[in-house]
Design a protein around this motif. Structure first.
Motif, mmCIF file in Angstrom:
data_model
loop_
_atom_site.group_PDB
_atom_site.id
_atom_site.type_symbol
_atom_site.label_atom_id
_atom_site.label_comp_id
_atom_site.label_asym_id
_atom_site.label_seq_id
_atom_site.Cartn_x
_atom_site.Cartn_y
_atom_site.Cartn_z
ATOM 1 N N THR A 207 -4.077 -118.453 16.094
ATOM 2 C CA THR A 207 -3.608 -119.711 15.514
ATOM 3 C C THR A 207 -2.829 -120.470 16.575
ATOM 4 O O THR A 207 -1.767 -120.028 16.983
ATOM 5 N N PRO A 208 -3.372 -121.589 17.048
ATOM 6 C CA PRO A 208 -2.728 -122.254 18.190
ATOM 7 C C PRO A 208 -1.397 -122.908 17.836
ATOM 8 O O PRO A 208 -1.225 -123.426 16.731
ATOM 9 N N GLY A 209 -0.468 -122.832 18.786
ATOM 10 C CA GLY A 209 0.761 -123.614 18.685
ATOM 11 C C GLY A 209 1.859 -123.001 17.838
ATOM 12 O O GLY A 209 2.883 -123.641 17.620
ATOM 13 N N VAL A 210 1.663 -121.749 17.373
ATOM 14 C CA VAL A 210 2.687 -121.137 16.529
ATOM 15 C C VAL A 210 3.265 -119.922 17.244
ATOM 16 O O VAL A 210 2.587 -118.904 17.417
ATOM 17 N N GLY A 211 4.500 -120.036 17.662
ATOM 18 C CA GLY A 211 5.127 -118.916 18.349
ATOM 19 C C GLY A 211 6.362 -119.356 19.107
ATOM 20 O O GLY A 211 6.796 -120.501 18.998
ATOM 21 N N ASN A 212 6.892 -118.420 19.883
ATOM 22 C CA ASN A 212 8.106 -118.700 20.654
ATOM 23 C C ASN A 212 7.752 -118.949 22.114
ATOM 24 O O ASN A 212 6.820 -118.357 22.630
ATOM 25 N N GLY A 213 8.540 -119.784 22.770
ATOM 26 C CA GLY A 213 8.255 -120.134 24.155
ATOM 27 C C GLY A 213 7.347 -121.356 24.211
ATOM 28 O O GLY A 213 6.939 -121.901 23.174
ATOM 29 N N LEU B 73 -3.907 -132.837 24.603
ATOM 30 C CA LEU B 73 -3.916 -131.911 23.468
ATOM 31 C C LEU B 73 -5.346 -131.487 23.132
ATOM 32 O O LEU B 73 -5.610 -130.307 22.865
ATOM 33 N N SER B 74 -6.286 -132.432 23.177
ATOM 34 C CA SER B 74 -7.696 -132.104 22.915
ATOM 35 C C SER B 74 -8.209 -131.073 23.921
ATOM 36 O O SER B 74 -8.923 -130.129 23.563
ATOM 37 N N GLY B 110 1.048 -122.396 23.786
ATOM 38 C CA GLY B 110 2.362 -123.007 24.001
ATOM 39 C C GLY B 110 2.254 -124.483 24.352
ATOM 40 O O GLY B 110 3.036 -125.308 23.886
ATOM 41 N N HIS B 111 1.264 -124.807 25.176
ATOM 42 C CA HIS B 111 1.080 -126.213 25.557
ATOM 43 C C HIS B 111 0.750 -127.053 24.317
ATOM 44 O O HIS B 111 1.204 -128.193 24.186
ATOM 45 N N ILE B 112 -0.051 -126.479 23.423
ATOM 46 C CA ILE B 112 -0.380 -127.171 22.173
ATOM 47 C C ILE B 112 0.903 -127.431 21.378
ATOM 48 O O ILE B 112 1.122 -128.527 20.860
ATOM 49 N N LYS B 113 1.762 -126.412 21.333
ATOM 50 C CA LYS B 113 3.040 -126.568 20.618
ATOM 51 C C LYS B 113 3.876 -127.692 21.232
ATOM 52 O O LYS B 113 4.416 -128.548 20.520
ATOM 53 N N VAL B 114 3.952 -127.702 22.558
ATOM 54 C CA VAL B 114 4.760 -128.719 23.246
ATOM 55 C C VAL B 114 4.194 -130.124 23.010
ATOM 56 O O VAL B 114 4.941 -131.063 22.714
ATOM 57 N N LEU B 115 2.883 -130.254 23.153
ATOM 58 C CA LEU B 115 2.267 -131.576 22.993
ATOM 59 C C LEU B 115 2.374 -132.066 21.545
ATOM 60 O O LEU B 115 2.641 -133.248 21.299
ATOM 61 N N ARG B 116 2.197 -131.156 20.609
ATOM 62 C CA ARG B 116 2.384 -131.526 19.203
ATOM 63 C C ARG B 116 3.819 -132.004 18.970
ATOM 64 O O ARG B 116 4.056 -132.978 18.250
ATOM 65 N N ALA B 123 0.024 -136.676 16.622
ATOM 66 C CA ALA B 123 -0.843 -135.660 17.227
ATOM 67 C C ALA B 123 -2.150 -135.561 16.462
ATOM 68 O O ALA B 123 -2.165 -135.630 15.230
ATOM 69 N N ILE B 124 -3.261 -135.399 17.191
ATOM 70 C CA ILE B 124 -4.538 -135.175 16.504
ATOM 71 C C ILE B 124 -4.462 -133.839 15.764
ATOM 72 O O ILE B 124 -3.720 -132.940 16.148
ATOM 73 N N ALA B 125 -5.233 -133.744 14.703
ATOM 74 C CA ALA B 125 -5.253 -132.498 13.936
ATOM 75 C C ALA B 125 -5.966 -131.413 14.730
ATOM 76 O O ALA B 125 -6.818 -131.707 15.578
ATOM 77 N N ASP B 126 -5.594 -130.160 14.456
ATOM 78 C CA ASP B 126 -6.281 -129.029 15.068
ATOM 79 C C ASP B 126 -7.767 -129.099 14.688
ATOM 80 O O ASP B 126 -8.114 -129.015 13.511
#
Lengths: 245, 321
Positions: A207-213, B73-74, B110-116, B123-126
């Motif tokens: 699941t992308p984007g869910v976590g720490n760091g 993000l894409s 992590g990059h996805i998290k940062v960009l979101r 942000a575009i949807a996953d």
């Protein structure tokens, strides 16, 4: 408190510079206590005999020039050392390439800066054993990682898009170097938590984007970078970057 | 401390502070603080909230910044699902290399998290795994399961390790060029710029490692001859057109010029081929191979999307022209 809110730079700087300085103090999550501390911290202890890289975009180019000089001198010394002369061909090829790349970077900045370039710096590599593979690789990793963190941390001080792109053209090559050297020391250490804020999934890793760091490189501001660089520069060749804070 | 005094002092540094805060009068109203006493206890949170509002991300970002971040993000989704699918495929990645690809997959996450976070609601949807066709076929049929692929030239991408590595190299090298090309647009927001730079260098570390693995693999069973090329850990001249220059789609555009490719102004933003040896009007003398290796080149958004679109299922609408 008033002092904090005054632009640290001279008043003749453009507004964007002032706002940038302000933004650094006003990190969204920074509490007032932190603001007060930042405001009271008057750290102007850099030695008077240091070579200051200057200000503005030329200052950043000189900052990069200083670091590239250090790297170029390091790989030149590696190629003159006993480890290199006894190394297998594959490792020799890597150090041949690195030596060429870093000398090209240093020469490029010198040419681009013209009369505005700082002088040729004298390195002090007395702490490095050029006959020992581990000593050479450890130092190479330190220089390459430092270079990446330095370019990333200096990006915000650049005002001309063309200069930002040139810095970008070089920093990714430094990152390629750093990753390879790290892999030579320990396979799969091309990214590790000392240089990249590694991301750890908190649920399913799928699941992308869910976590720490964050998976972001840890960049460094010039004040921190020059302290490290100065450990490898002789007295009279030590640098400062007082305009970039 | 008087909050109004603080904001007044901020005004000296940033005359636009009130524009950022809607208006002077509505500052407190906005935070539901109208008529309430500002005590020392609530002040830190309040100040931080105001700054977040004034300088934070999301709806206040200019459209061109949003476009750059959403393209990034894409690309991160493209990469994330690629590595995650590779890790899920049986007998694809040797155990010695699994830690590397787990790290890379997690970095992309992590990059996805940062960009979101930077984009907020913009942000575009996953798009999900099914949005991508890693065979390079741009197959209109969505993928089924985790390892199914379409009918493009890289249809063995999740069964043949050399192909997986070749496609990976194309993705990371494209990503590096994309971030480098997008960075100037982000200069208006220094924190977003620095985050992008910090992603950019990590992508370069990934590329270096993938190229190092490829260099170590010689003439393994491999149906696409150019996939056997042994790349350096950095881009050398045009890298012989990349892992698979003679397929359709070809990997050549990954190392080719974008638009515009040149300009007479040394400071202009241009997107030359990877074998370019002139920067800021300075032509690097001597060894052209080393000179090309010492610099990576940026790529414009249109060229990046043209490359990436080959790996997106048509109906996903990703990477629109």
């Amino acid at each position: 408190m008033t002092k904090l809110l005054l632009p640290p730079e001279p008043a003749d700087k453009p507004t964007s510079t002032s706002r940038r300085s302000f933004l650094r103090y006003s990190g969204a999550t920074m509490a007032v206590g932190g603001l007060l501390l930042a405001g009271c911290d008057d750290d102007s202890e850099s030695g008077s005999n240091r070579i200051d890289v200057g200000s503005g975009d030329p200052g950043i180019l000189n900052y990069a020039y200083a670091l590239e000089q250090l790297e170029a001198a390091f790989y030149a010394a590696v190629k003159g050392g006993a480890y290199y002369s006894g190394a297998p061909a594959s490792e020799k090829q890597i150090f041949d390439d690195l030596a060429l790349h870093e000398q090209i970077h240093a020469d490029f900045f010198k040419t681009a800066l013209g009369n505005g370039a700082i002088k040729a710096l004298e390195p002090d590599f007395s702490t490095i054993n050029f006959g020992d593979k581990n000593s050479v690789l450890t130092a190479a990793q330190a220089f390459e990682d430092l270079g990446v963190a330095a370019y990333n941390g200096a990006g915000r001080f650049i005002t001309a898009p063309g200069y930002l792109v040139v810095a970008g053209k070089i920093v990714s090559v430094e990152a390629r170097h750093a990753a390879l050297i790290r892999d030579l020391r320990a396979y799969n250490s091309f990214v590790d938590n000392d240089v990249v804020d590694l991301f750890t999934p908190s649920g399913s890793a799928s699941t992308p984007g869910v976590g720490n760091g964050t998976g972001l490189e840890r960049s460094k501001r010039p004040a921190e970078v020059v302290e490290t660089a100065n450990q490898f520069l002789k007295e009279g060749s030590k640098i400062s970057a007082n305009s970039f804070k | 401390m008087d909050l109004f005094k603080l904001i007044k002092e901020i005004e000296q540094v940033d005359p636009e502070i009130y524009d950022r805060l809607d208006s002077r009068r509505r500052v407190f109203k906005h935070f539901g603080m109208a008529g309430k006493a500002v005590t020392a206890a609530v002040l830190p949170g309040l100040v931080s909230g105001i700054f977040q509002r004034a300088y934070g991300q999301g709806t206040t970002l200019p459209a061109d910044v949003v476009a750059v971040l959403n393209l990034a993000l894409s690309l991160e989704y493209l990469e994330f699902y690629f590595y995650d699918s590779g890790l899920k495929a049986n007998n694809l990645i040797p155990s010695a290399d699994r830690p590397a690809f787990e790290k890379i997959r997690n970095d992309e996450s992590g990059h996805i998290k940062v960009l979101r976070g930077a984009l907020g609601s913009l942000a575009i949807a996953d798009p999900g795994r099914g949005a991508f066709d890693y065979s390079g076929g741009r197959n209109p049929v969505p993928l089924v399961g985790d390892t199914a692929v379409g009918n493009g030239p890289f249809k063995t991408v999740f069964t043949a390790y050399p192909i997986f590595l070749g496609v990976s190299q194309s993705f990371v090298d494209t990503g590096i060029r994309a971030y480098k090309g997008g960075a100037p647009v982000l200069m208006t927001n220094k924190d977003v710029l620095e985050a992008a730079l910090n992603i950019h260098s990590v992508e370069a570390r990934h590329s270096s490692h993938v190229r190092t693995i490829r260099r170590g693999i010689t003439n393994v069973a491999n149906p696409t001859a150019p996939m056997n090329a042994q790349p350096k850990s950095w881009v050398s001249l045009l890298d012989n057109g990349g892992p698979s220059p003679d397929t359709n789609p070809s990997t050549r555009p990954v190392y080719d010029a974008g638009t515009p490719a040149s300009s007479s102004d040394p400071l202009a933003l241009v997107y030359p081929k990877e074998d370019n040896v002139t920067h800021l009007g300075v032509t690097i003398p001597g060894n052209a191979t080393a000179a090309s290796e010492a610099f990576d080149e940026p790529l414009d958004a249109v060229s990046v999307k043209n490359i990436a679109r080959n790996f997106a299922v048509l109906t996903s609408g990703l990477f629109p022209a």
